[in-house]
Design a protein around this motif. Structure first.
Motif, PDB file in Angstrom:
ATOM      1  N   PHE A  49      15.650  -7.634   3.279  1.00 48.63           N
ATOM      2  CA  PHE A  49      15.820  -6.391   4.037  1.00 48.63           C
ATOM      3  C   PHE A  49      16.060  -6.707   5.504  1.00 48.63           C
ATOM      4  CE2 PHE A  49      12.995  -3.728   0.977  1.00 48.63           C
ATOM      5  CZ  PHE A  49      14.123  -3.343   0.249  1.00 48.63           C
ATOM      6  N   ARG A  50      16.982  -5.956   6.111  1.00 47.35           N
ATOM      7  CA  ARG A  50      17.235  -6.098   7.541  1.00 47.35           C
ATOM      8  C   ARG A  50      16.542  -4.978   8.294  1.00 47.35           C
ATOM      9  NH1 ARG A  50      23.539  -6.044   7.197  1.00 47.35           N
ATOM     10  NH2 ARG A  50      23.257  -5.125   9.261  1.00 47.35           N
ATOM     11  N   GLY A  51      15.954  -5.336   9.456  1.00 45.86           N
ATOM     12  CA  GLY A  51      15.361  -4.324  10.324  1.00 45.86           C
ATOM     13  C   GLY A  51      13.872  -4.107  10.170  1.00 45.86           C
ATOM     14  N   SER A  52      13.162  -4.943   9.389  1.00 48.10           N
ATOM     15  CA  SER A  52      11.696  -4.829   9.216  1.00 48.10           C
ATOM     16  C   SER A  52      11.255  -3.430   8.783  1.00 48.10           C
ATOM     17  CB  SER A  52      10.981  -5.221  10.511  1.00 48.10           C
ATOM     18  OG  SER A  52      11.274  -6.547  10.850  1.00 48.10           O
ATOM     19  N   PRO A  53      11.762  -2.924   7.656  1.00 41.13           N
ATOM     20  CA  PRO A  53      11.369  -1.581   7.227  1.00 41.13           C
ATOM     21  C   PRO A  53       9.957  -1.542   6.665  1.00 41.13           C
ATOM     22  CG  PRO A  53      12.697  -2.619   5.545  1.00 41.13           C
ATOM     23  CD  PRO A  53      12.710  -3.552   6.718  1.00 41.13           C
ATOM     24  N   THR A  54       9.332  -0.362   6.688  1.00 45.64           N
ATOM     25  CA  THR A  54       8.107  -0.116   5.929  1.00 45.64           C
ATOM     26  C   THR A  54       8.494   0.005   4.461  1.00 45.64           C
ATOM     27  OG1 THR A  54       7.107   1.057   7.777  1.00 45.64           O
ATOM     28  CG2 THR A  54       6.148   1.427   5.599  1.00 45.64           C
ATOM     29  N   VAL A  55       7.778  -0.703   3.586  1.00 43.24           N
ATOM     30  CA  VAL A  55       8.108  -0.742   2.165  1.00 43.24           C
ATOM     31  C   VAL A  55       7.168   0.175   1.389  1.00 43.24           C
ATOM     32  CG1 VAL A  55       8.310  -2.226   0.129  1.00 43.24           C
ATOM     33  CG2 VAL A  55       8.991  -3.093   2.378  1.00 43.24           C
ATOM     34  N   PHE A  56       7.747   1.037   0.552  1.00 41.64           N
ATOM     35  CA  PHE A  56       6.989   1.974  -0.288  1.00 41.64           C
ATOM     36  C   PHE A  56       7.283   1.664  -1.758  1.00 41.64           C
ATOM     37  CE2 PHE A  56       7.855   4.183   3.691  1.00 41.64           C
ATOM     38  CZ  PHE A  56       6.649   4.803   4.004  1.00 41.64           C
ATOM     39  N   GLY A  89       1.115  -5.012  -6.838  1.00 41.81           N
ATOM     40  CA  GLY A  89       1.567  -6.400  -6.769  1.00 41.81           C
ATOM     41  C   GLY A  89       2.736  -6.574  -5.814  1.00 41.81           C
ATOM     42  N   LEU A  90       3.710  -5.649  -5.873  1.00 42.49           N
ATOM     43  CA  LEU A  90       4.852  -5.744  -4.969  1.00 42.49           C
ATOM     44  C   LEU A  90       4.432  -5.450  -3.534  1.00 42.49           C
ATOM     45  CD1 LEU A  90       7.844  -6.254  -4.621  1.00 42.49           C
ATOM     46  CD2 LEU A  90       8.275  -3.839  -5.165  1.00 42.49           C
ATOM     47  N   ALA A  91       3.514  -4.503  -3.364  1.00 42.23           N
ATOM     48  CA  ALA A  91       3.011  -4.184  -2.017  1.00 42.23           C
ATOM     49  C   ALA A  91       2.315  -5.397  -1.403  1.00 42.23           C
ATOM     50  CB  ALA A  91       2.067  -2.993  -2.079  1.00 42.23           C
ATOM     51  N   LYS A 126       5.328  -4.288   6.792  1.00 48.76           N
ATOM     52  CA  LYS A 126       4.382  -3.195   6.656  1.00 48.76           C
ATOM     53  C   LYS A 126       4.610  -2.526   5.307  1.00 48.76           C
ATOM     54  CE  LYS A 126       2.815   1.146   8.688  1.00 48.76           C
ATOM     55  NZ  LYS A 126       3.062   2.193   9.708  1.00 48.76           N
ATOM     56  N   THR A 127       3.531  -2.254   4.587  1.00 42.12           N
ATOM     57  CA  THR A 127       3.653  -1.706   3.240  1.00 42.12           C
ATOM     58  C   THR A 127       2.685  -0.550   3.053  1.00 42.12           C
ATOM     59  OG1 THR A 127       4.158  -3.937   2.459  1.00 42.12           O
ATOM     60  CG2 THR A 127       3.670  -2.294   0.797  1.00 42.12           C
ATOM     61  N   VAL A 128       3.153   0.492   2.380  1.00 42.34           N
ATOM     62  CA  VAL A 128       2.328   1.670   2.106  1.00 42.34           C
ATOM     63  C   VAL A 128       2.428   1.994   0.622  1.00 42.34           C
ATOM     64  CG1 VAL A 128       2.019   4.139   2.529  1.00 42.34           C
ATOM     65  CG2 VAL A 128       2.660   2.618   4.424  1.00 42.34           C
ATOM     66  N   LEU A 129       1.275   2.211  -0.025  1.00 41.50           N
ATOM     67  CA  LEU A 129       1.260   2.696  -1.403  1.00 41.50           C
ATOM     68  C   LEU A 129       1.049   4.209  -1.352  1.00 41.50           C
ATOM     69  CD1 LEU A 129      -0.838  -0.048  -3.207  1.00 41.50           C
ATOM     70  CD2 LEU A 129       1.530   0.585  -3.709  1.00 41.50           C
ATOM     71  N   PRO A 130       2.111   4.989  -1.533  1.00 41.88           N
ATOM     72  CA  PRO A 130       1.973   6.435  -1.370  1.00 41.88           C
ATOM     73  C   PRO A 130       1.227   7.077  -2.531  1.00 41.88           C
ATOM     74  CG  PRO A 130       4.174   5.895  -2.127  1.00 41.88           C
ATOM     75  CD  PRO A 130       3.477   4.588  -1.880  1.00 41.88           C
ATOM     76  N   ARG A 131       0.743   8.282  -2.290  1.00 39.44           N
ATOM     77  CA  ARG A 131       0.166   9.118  -3.331  1.00 39.44           C
ATOM     78  C   ARG A 131       1.011  10.381  -3.457  1.00 39.44           C
ATOM     79  NH1 ARG A 131      -5.720   9.492  -0.844  1.00 39.44           N
ATOM     80  NH2 ARG A 131      -4.349   9.853   0.936  1.00 39.44           N
ATOM     81  N   ILE A 132       0.865  11.069  -4.584  1.00 37.78           N
ATOM     82  CA  ILE A 132       1.623  12.296  -4.791  1.00 37.78           C
ATOM     83  C   ILE A 132       1.302  13.295  -3.683  1.00 37.78           C
ATOM     84  CG2 ILE A 132       1.970  14.295  -6.308  1.00 37.78           C
ATOM     85  CD1 ILE A 132       3.163  11.840  -7.480  1.00 37.78           C
ATOM     86  N   GLY A 133       2.345  13.832  -3.065  1.00 32.99           N
ATOM     87  CA  GLY A 133       2.184  14.823  -2.018  1.00 32.99           C
ATOM     88  C   GLY A 133       2.131  14.257  -0.623  1.00 32.99           C
ATOM     89  N   ASP A 134       2.025  12.918  -0.505  1.00 33.35           N
ATOM     90  CA  ASP A 134       1.973  12.301   0.835  1.00 33.35           C
ATOM     91  C   ASP A 134       3.324  12.415   1.522  1.00 33.35           C
ATOM     92  OD1 ASP A 134      -0.629  11.552   0.536  1.00 33.35           O
ATOM     93  OD2 ASP A 134      -0.242   9.420   0.199  1.00 33.35           O
TER      94      ASP A 134
END
Length: 422
Positions: A379-386, A397-399, A408-416
């Motif tokens: 990935f280019r640009g250092s994105p936050t990964v969801f 595991g991927l996070a 930076k990584t975020v594991l989202p929840r429904i509605g977030d």
């Protein structure tokens, strides 16, 4: 200036109900609106159609498009996708209505309304929706499948949907020329698993089929009607398989769609030869006839939850010279998964031990672990990964891997809802 926002309506730490809402300062764009199919279908969070400016369908599988007709009961929103996606979605949603109509909050006319608002696009095309643009890239998953990059004036978010980073006989691998990104919503179906080397898998598969033929048996291949059935036919043609091959069920209708969209295939000539090599079933008299001689039968449903594959399995399961070769993903609890793990199958209303040979071949159309890691690493640009679209452990595991590699990584929840800084 208002920040771009991403809201997760479904498909979080699970497979099914994929739905992501992207909001810019002016535009509200819905990326997929799918269902989860269990005994009773379930749906993503509701989004009022009047609040949407566009819907994007990444491909025709029901877990990505099966809830979309709900938006067209009264809605008039443009829906963007490749032409093949509209054709395949129509086939699969019609079948879904036939099988599950009692449970569905929409009707055939709503599906037709959805199709009437379709806006066909091509790979590489960029569509403007108010202050946003949506760019479509090949995802390598099924015919007409896309990834999308949504941009406003300051930010860019990637939605991979389902992707495959390896070539198959049918399709070219995913295009990963995303440009600079600020956020990446990525599938994680096989984030903890590697797939076998495709050439070795194909050779093993064909060799096992020949062994079945040599003992005068019949090999049933329960396969998804869209994608997997066609890939199997291409493999058999590629290796010059010399015994009769029959295609049955909804795969026959799907084949017609593939013929309409040869430009999306990696090797159109191989595909046309594969279809010419196979017999297409058109009635019950033919079905009974093909059960009397050695050959291969390709028929849906891929998880043996219904369809003509069940008809054939019931008639082939008790003879040891026959085989049932599973080539599609088997969701836990489905008859195919039970057969794979226990060798048991429901035959004419009774659970019985299957005498036929049973084997699973991993012909996946999703990226394996190394393909996902390579995608994230580049990935280019250092994105936050969801990470989404995977069981809980796969998403985590991927996070964890992305975090360990500096993203930076975020594991989202429904509605977030998350703001994406530019």
């Amino acid at each position: 200036m208002e920040a771009l926002k991403v809201k997760f309506l479904g498909g979080v730490e699970a497979i099914g109900k994929s739905a992501v809402l992207v909001e810019t300062g002016e535009a509200r764009i819905l990326l997929d609106y799918g269902v989860a199919i269990d005994h009773v279908p379930s749906f993503p969070m509701h989004v009022p159609p009047k609040d949407l400016d566009a819907v994007v369908l990444t491909h025709g599988h029901l877990d990505h498009c099966g809830a979309t007709p709900i938006l067209y009961i009264r809605g008039r929103i443009p829906v963007y996708a490749l032409p093949a996606t509209f054709d395949l979605a129509e086939i699969l949603i019609k079948d879904f209505l036939r099988l599950s109509g009692y449970y569905l909050p929409y009707e055939f006319l709503d599906m037709r309304s959805m199709i009437s608002h379709s806006v066909p696009v091509k790979y590489g095309e960029e569509v403007r929706v108010k202050d946003a643009t949506v760019r479509f890239l090949n995802s390598g998953h099924i015919l007409g499948s896309s990834q999308v990059v949504v941009r406003d004036k300051t930010s860019a978010v990637l939605y991979t949907s389902d992707m495959n980073t390896a070539d198959t006989n049918l399709l070219r691998m995913a295009d990963r020329d995303y440009g600079d990104l600020d956020a990446a919503v990525i599938e994680s179906t096989y984030a903890l698993e590697e797939h076998p080397v495709r050439e070795e898998l194909e050779k093993s598969f064909v060799a096992r089929l020949y062994r079945v033929m040599e003992r005068r048996g019949i090999a049933l291949i329960p396969a998804f009607s869209v994608g997997r059935s066609q890939e199997i036919l291409c493999v058999l043609e590629k290796y010059g398989f010399e015994y009769p091959v029959t295609v049955d069920g909804m795969a026959v209708e799907a084949n017609e769609v593939f013929l309409k969209h040869l430009e999306n295939l990696r090797d159109p000539e191989l595909f046309k030869r594969a279809l010419g090599m196979a017999d297409w079933v058109s009635g019950w008299k033919e079905r009974k006839a093909i059960l009397k001689k050695p050959g291969v039968i390709v028929a849906p449903a891929g998880m043996l939850r219904g369809g003509l594959a069940v008809f054939y399995a019931e008639r082939l399961a008790r003879a040891p010279q026959n085989a049932i070769f599973l080539v599609s993903f088997q969701i836990p609890g489905t008859p195919g998964r039970v057969l794979q793990e226990t060798g048991m199958f429901m035959i004419h209303g009774k659970t019985r031990k299957v005498e036929a040979e049973v084997h699973k071949f991993d012909f996946s159309s999703h990226s394996g672990m190394s393909g996902l890691h390579e995608t994230v690493k580049n990935f280019r640009g250092s994105p936050t990964v969801f990470p989404i679209h995977g069981e809980k452990q796969s998403c985590r595991g991927l996070a964890d891997w992305a975090r360990e590699n500096g993203l930076k990584t975020v594991l989202p929840r429904i509605g977030d809802t998350y703001e994406v800084p530019g």
